[in-house]
Each structure stands twice: as C-alpha cells, then as structure tokens.
Design an enzyme around this catalytic site. Structure first.
Site, mmCIF file in Angstrom:
data_model
loop_
_atom_site.group_PDB
_atom_site.id
_atom_site.type_symbol
_atom_site.label_atom_id
_atom_site.label_comp_id
_atom_site.label_asym_id
_atom_site.label_seq_id
_atom_site.Cartn_x
_atom_site.Cartn_y
_atom_site.Cartn_z
ATOM 1 N N ARG A 20 0.828 -1.200 0.000
ATOM 2 C CA ARG A 20 0.000 0.000 0.000
ATOM 3 C C ARG A 20 0.866 1.255 0.000
ATOM 4 O O ARG A 20 1.845 1.331 0.731
ATOM 5 C CB ARG A 20 -0.936 0.004 1.209
ATOM 6 C CG ARG A 20 -1.863 -1.203 1.213
ATOM 7 C CD ARG A 20 -2.782 -1.216 2.403
ATOM 8 N NE ARG A 20 -3.616 -2.412 2.390
ATOM 9 C CZ ARG A 20 -4.859 -2.474 2.826
ATOM 10 N NH1 ARG A 20 -5.430 -1.396 3.315
ATOM 11 N NH2 ARG A 20 -5.534 -3.595 2.766
ATOM 12 N N SER A 133 -20.247 -13.797 14.808
ATOM 13 C CA SER A 133 -19.862 -12.635 14.009
ATOM 14 C C SER A 133 -19.986 -12.929 12.519
ATOM 15 O O SER A 133 -19.557 -13.989 12.042
ATOM 16 C CB SER A 133 -18.407 -12.265 14.347
ATOM 17 O OG SER A 133 -17.937 -11.211 13.555
ATOM 18 N N SER A 185 -19.160 -2.229 4.001
ATOM 19 C CA SER A 185 -18.502 -1.128 3.292
ATOM 20 C C SER A 185 -17.798 -1.540 2.016
ATOM 21 O O SER A 185 -17.578 -0.694 1.145
ATOM 22 C CB SER A 185 -17.486 -0.456 4.223
ATOM 23 O OG SER A 185 -16.456 -1.354 4.583
ATOM 24 N N HIS A 213 -21.513 2.667 8.269
ATOM 25 C CA HIS A 213 -21.694 3.125 6.887
ATOM 26 C C HIS A 213 -23.147 3.457 6.565
ATOM 27 O O HIS A 213 -23.467 3.770 5.420
ATOM 28 C CB HIS A 213 -21.149 2.090 5.907
ATOM 29 C CG HIS A 213 -19.653 2.043 5.901
ATOM 30 N ND1 HIS A 213 -18.881 2.883 5.129
ATOM 31 C CD2 HIS A 213 -18.785 1.304 6.617
ATOM 32 C CE1 HIS A 213 -17.598 2.647 5.364
ATOM 33 N NE2 HIS A 213 -17.516 1.698 6.251
ATOM 34 N N THR A 242 -19.908 5.979 13.863
ATOM 35 C CA THR A 242 -18.720 6.822 13.748
ATOM 36 C C THR A 242 -19.117 8.237 13.360
ATOM 37 O O THR A 242 -20.183 8.460 12.781
ATOM 38 C CB THR A 242 -17.745 6.273 12.703
ATOM 39 O OG1 THR A 242 -16.551 7.058 12.706
ATOM 40 C CG2 THR A 242 -18.333 6.315 11.305
ATOM 41 N N LYS A 245 -17.304 9.667 9.053
ATOM 42 C CA LYS A 245 -17.758 9.482 7.687
ATOM 43 C C LYS A 245 -18.661 10.655 7.315
ATOM 44 O O LYS A 245 -18.183 11.766 7.216
ATOM 45 C CB LYS A 245 -18.391 8.103 7.551
ATOM 46 C CG LYS A 245 -17.407 7.002 7.986
ATOM 47 C CD LYS A 245 -17.461 5.796 7.185
ATOM 48 C CE LYS A 245 -16.479 4.704 7.568
ATOM 49 N NZ LYS A 245 -15.201 5.056 8.155
ATOM 50 N N THR A 274 -7.399 6.422 27.435
ATOM 51 C CA THR A 274 -7.109 7.142 26.201
ATOM 52 C C THR A 274 -7.559 8.590 26.330
ATOM 53 O O THR A 274 -8.510 8.892 27.047
ATOM 54 C CB THR A 274 -7.799 6.466 24.989
ATOM 55 O OG1 THR A 274 -7.301 7.024 23.780
ATOM 56 C CG2 THR A 274 -9.312 6.649 25.028
ATOM 57 N N THR A 275 -6.858 9.472 25.663
ATOM 58 C CA THR A 275 -7.189 10.893 25.711
ATOM 59 C C THR A 275 -8.517 11.144 24.995
ATOM 60 O O THR A 275 -8.794 10.550 23.952
ATOM 61 C CB THR A 275 -6.078 11.713 25.047
ATOM 62 O OG1 THR A 275 -4.853 11.472 25.739
ATOM 63 C CG2 THR A 275 -6.385 13.206 25.092
#
Length: 413
Positions: A20, A133, A185, A213, A242, A245, A274-275
């Site tokens: 990539r 799953s 997605s 999505h 999220t 997107k 985590t911050t």
C-alpha cells in the site's frame, strides 16, 4: 536479523501487488470533491472519500469548531476520567442517544476503538459468553473478538440459516452476542437485520449492530440509520457508529441502555486509558449531527447522484458488484496488480482519485475500486468518471460486463 525479516515481509506483499502506498491529497475547502495532489499544480476529483455528505466543508460545522477553539483551546487535557470531560461531551452524548432512541451513549476517539474496546469489555465481563460474528465484519470487530479470547463462531455473510445452526448449539440461557453490520462497506449490501433480531430474541442473544456506513446521516428518518429506517432501534441492544464518515469529522460511539453504557465506561481499558476528543472536534460533531437531523437535502441528493452514477457505469459496461444496493458501488477489477496500475492511470491521465482495494481488505481475486458519489459530485463529474473508467478498463484489458447482461441490468434498473 530483524530488518531482514521486515524486508522479506514487505517484499512478499510487493510481489503480490498488495503493498500500500499513500497519495497525499490536499483537499480545497469549499471545493470538495476537488483536491490538490501534493507538490503538483493540478486538481483531481476524489471518488472514494468517506466524507459522504461533504459535511467537513459545511460552514456551520467549521464555525462551531473555530468558536470552540477560541473558547476552550486546542486539546482536551486528558482522558475522560482525568480532566478530559468538557461540557460539550454531555451535549454530544445526549444527542447521539436521542438519535438512536437509546437511554445513553458513549463517545470514543475513533470508530475502530469504539468497536474494539466495547466488544473486548463485554466478552470478558459476561461469563462464558459466545461471540457470533458475520464473516465480513470490519477489522475492528474481528480484533475486539479475538483479543477477548472467548468462544467465537463466524457465520456466512448475511446467512441467517447458518447463524441459526450455530445458535442451536447452545441452550437459550447460555450468554451470547450476535455482531453484524447494517451496510457492509466493501460490498455495499445490507444485512437481513429483521431476521437476525428475530433469531436473537428467540435464542436470548444480545445484538451488536455496527451502523458506521449507514448511520452517518444517510439512511432512515433524520439520518439515524438502517435500524431506524426499519423501526428496529428498540430491538437492537447496542448500536455502534462513527463521526468520521458523513458527519465529516472523527470519533466513534456506542448507544445502548444506561447500565450497559456505564459498564463500558467503568471497565473498558480502551476507553479509560485514552485521551478524549478535543472540544473543537466535539463541537463540530454536535453541529454536524444537529444539522443532519434537521435537513434531508444532502442525503436526498446523495441518493439521486448514486442512481445517476449506477446508470452511467452500466452504460459503459463497468462491472459493479451485483449485491450492492446502497451508496457504496464496488467496481470489480479482480487482479491486485491491475487494480494498482488502473488507479495510477486514473490519477495520472484522467485526474481521478480512486484507491485500489486489495487484500486483506477484500479477498484475493476480488480486488476493486470502492466508488461513492456525494451530493457535490455533479452530472459532469459522473460522466467523466464513467468515460475514464471505460478507457482504463480497455487499456489494461480488464473484463467488462457483456453487452447482453448490461442491457438486462439497464432494463431492471
């Protein structure tokens, strides 16, 4: 010794056409979907951005972010537990819960971390829990399940019969969680959510739905997602989404009952250590979601342009994965090397940016471009993309749809 090992591994993916590379794109504010290639004095058209509705450019969103920086500064100052819970968080989490008709929500720095941390936490806390799953679930889901070291089953993609066979192995009172996405997605297809939820109720399983999505302002009433569109919000135990997107910024979240949200907040290391998101990010998310809840113009135009794009690709016999019924149009190449070379020609010759999608994002032999229109892609942009893809397919001898099948698909559409 170590460098040699690393180089060997890199050579392996290079030889397979799976290495990539980054294309440095400098998007031009107010001119999306146009962007500058870094170091070049030309603009290209972006056709694979997750900024589905162009909300990153929205003046209301940008103003809210500027105002928050001026008021609070740049950073959050710490984790949510230590100084990082500023007042905007309460507004955002209340808004997200309301969007999904849930009691509460919890915001994470990314969508990946909201999946990963939540699933790890749940599967470790619930004694002897079994994870079921879908085989095409996102890497963040897979990572969360694997890290929990519980019994897990992968059911064939969207196959409720296979899911039922797996559920039949356990008594009704055995703890279990079914994990699936509403829109996938890479294929653009939709989960049989009604049937999955029916099985979950029958077998007393929790349901975890990734709406990344679909929930981003594009489907359902007020853009609340596929579950809302099917009137299933109250039937789903945990909704994950999220803000990176079509909301146009960054961040992930879950929405569920008060007790479940409080459990994840209290026990998930991926949340605790985590911050938190900076105030400007949270302010932008609030402004974007509030806008999308009140306006449908962007998502209506997205769906119109998606239909136009489908027709344009079909007219040029460009193969789109047949199962796609959403805004995600997977243009099939089927060869990793050709996919990379086709992307380079699109960019260099035609000024079109499409990222090659190769293994491990998709199976070997199913390499593709993941194309999506936005409300700001014009009919001229669409015609140019279709013509450019046609030239590139011919140049690299990539198979097109046969004429008879293309005509049949055109009649059906």
């Amino acid at each position: 010794m170590y460098d040699r090992l690393f180089c060997e591994k890199l050579d392996e993916i290079r030889s397979a056409g799976q290495y990539r590379t980054f294309v440095t794109l400098n998007r031009v504010c107010g001119q999306y979907p146009l962007a500058h290639i870094d170091g070049e004095n030309r603009k290209v058209t972006v056709w694979c951005s997750n900024d589905y509705l162009g909300m990153s450019q929205n003046p209301i969103v940008r103003r809210a972010m500027h105002d928050a920086i001026d008021k609070y500064g740049a950073g959050s100052g710490g984790s949510r537990n230590i100084g990082g819970t500023h007042k905007l968080y309460a507004e955002l989490e209340s808004l997200l819960a309301k969007w999904h008709a849930k009691e509460a929500s919890l915001v994470f720095p990314t969508g990946f971390s909201s999946n990963d941390a939540t699933l790890q936490c749940l599967l470790r806390l619930i004694p002897d829990c079994v994870a079921l799953s879908d085989e095409k679930n996102h890497a963040s889901i897979i990572n969360g399940i694997r890290a929990s070291n519980v019994r897990r089953h992968v059911f064939r993609h969207n196959d409720v019969h296979h899911l039922k066979e797996l559920l039949d192995q356990y008594p009704r009172n055995h703890p279990k969680i079914i994990i699936f996405e509403s829109i996938y997605s890479m294929d653009g297809d939709v989960a049989p959510a009604v049937d999955i939820i029916r099985l979950a109720k029958q077998y007393n399983a929790l349901t975890f739905l990734d709406e990344v999505h679909a929930v981003v302002g594009m489907y359902g009433p007020r853009g609340a997602g596929i579950a809302a569109d099917l009137q299933l919000c109250e039937e789903i135990d945990i909704v994950q989404g999220t803000m990176a997107k079509a909301i146009g910024i960054i961040g992930g979240y879950i929405a569920a009952s008060h007790s479940l949200i409080d459990t994840i907040r209290s026990f998930a290391p991926g949340f605790i250590f985590t911050t938190s998101l900076p105030p400007a990010i949270v302010a932008g998310c609030i402004a974007s979601i509030d806008y999308l809840m009140k306006h449908s113009e962007e998502r209506d135009q997205l769906h119109r342009q998606t239909r136009t794009l489908r027709q344009a690709l079909l007219s040029k016999r460009i193969p789109v994965l047949p199962c796609s019924s959403t805004h995600v149009l997977p243009v099939m190449i089927g060869d990793a090397s050709k996919c990379k070379r086709a992307a380079a020609r699109l960019l260099g010759t035609h000024g079109i940016y499409l990222q090659p999608i190769n293994y491990p994002s998709v199976a070997i032999g199913s390499e593709r471009f993941r194309v999506n229109a936005t409300p700001v892609h014009t009919d001229v942009h669409i015609a140019d993309l279709a013509q450019s893809l046609s030239e590139v397919f011919e140049h690299f001898d990539i198979p097109l749809l046969d004429a008879e099948k293309a005509n049949h698909n055109h009649e059906l559409s």
